[in-house]
Design an enzyme around this catalytic site. Structure first.
Site: not given
Length: 269
Positions: A159, A174
């Protein structure tokens, strides 16, 4: 002329054919929706036999039916990527049924956006287990098959938050898991490169998926994301497909250990 001597390519060389995946078998985790779904669709369109896996069996069964209607080869299985026994068992089933796995897309993941000071250990561990430990489990199990034939390619889904610490909402585990994936990709590429296996990753920006939909409903957060992105928009899920096909195919045969950012310029700032 030795093998290191320069040789100009012939004019009739077929570059586009190097993006084809005919005769290859690809395993995609989290195939049921979002990036996993588009990855599966793209890989099947490129000619691969796709093993669709998800914790939600109904979602991959539906996708399998859609792809079969289009004349493509796709099989659906339930898989809990956080369960070592299930991963080992299913990969053995895949080996028996499909003989080999040429491409692995480690896509399964989750996010629970909470301030660090309010987050429970249980929540933190759930995200790390789903996003990061699953990459270890699936890469190890599938990698053993690839090592036998000394070839294969692994694509990990990281990401923009794997390379940055900022964002519109607190998302500590995350960020941690996606950052780990970037270095796991580098490490495994170095370890398995001499054995014929390429390992790369992609780093998508905020993409119009169910995982991002809560942010899209908040006008303030959405405006922040758009203003922070040089291309001034979120990504469409279809825009992730090209990077996956590229890294899965012989077109990227000299690329390993790399995280390809598909981020609208987010990490350029």
């Amino acid at each position: 002329m030795n093998k290191y001597s320069p040789k100009e390519p012939e004019a009739n060389i077929s570059i586009l054919s190097s993006f084809r995946l005919d005769g290859k078998t690809a395993l995609v985790t989290g195939s049921g929706r979002g990036i996993g779904r588009i990855a599966s669709i793209a890989l099947s369109e490129a000619g691969a036999n796709v093993i669709l896996t998800d914790i939600d069996l109904k979602s991959v069964n539906n996708l399998s039916k859609e792809l079969t209607k289009l004349g493509r080869n796709a099989n659906a299985f339930k898989l809990d990527v956080t369960n070592p026994n299930d991963v080992t068992k299913k990969v053995k089933i895949f080996e028996d049924k499909f003989k080999s796995i040429d491409i692995l897309v480690n896509n399964a993941g989750t996010s629970i956006r909470q301030p660090m000071e309010k987050m429970s250990l249980k929540t933190y561990e759930k995200i790390i287990k789903t996003n990061q430990t699953s990459v270890f489990l699936c890469s190890q199990a599938v990698g053993k098959l690839m090592l036998k034939k000394k070839s294969g390619t692994i694509i990990n889904i990281s990401s923009i938050q794997g390379l940055t610490g900022g964002g519109p909402t607190p998302n500590f585990p995350y960020h941690a898991s996606k950052g780990a994936i970037v270095n796991m990709t580098r490490s495994l590429a170095n370890e398995w490169g001499p054995k014929g296996i390429r390992v790369n990753a992609i780093g998508p920006t905020y993409t119009k998926t169910q995982l991002v939909s809560p942010l899209m409903k908040d006008k303030k957060l959405l405006n922040f994301i758009i203003s922070r992105t040089p291309l001034r928009r979120l990504a469409e899920v279809e825009e992730i497909a090209g990077a996956i096909i590229f890294l899965a195919s012989p077109a990227s045969s000299m690329i390993t250990g790399h995280t390809l950012m598909v981020d609208g310029g987010w990490t350029a700032i």
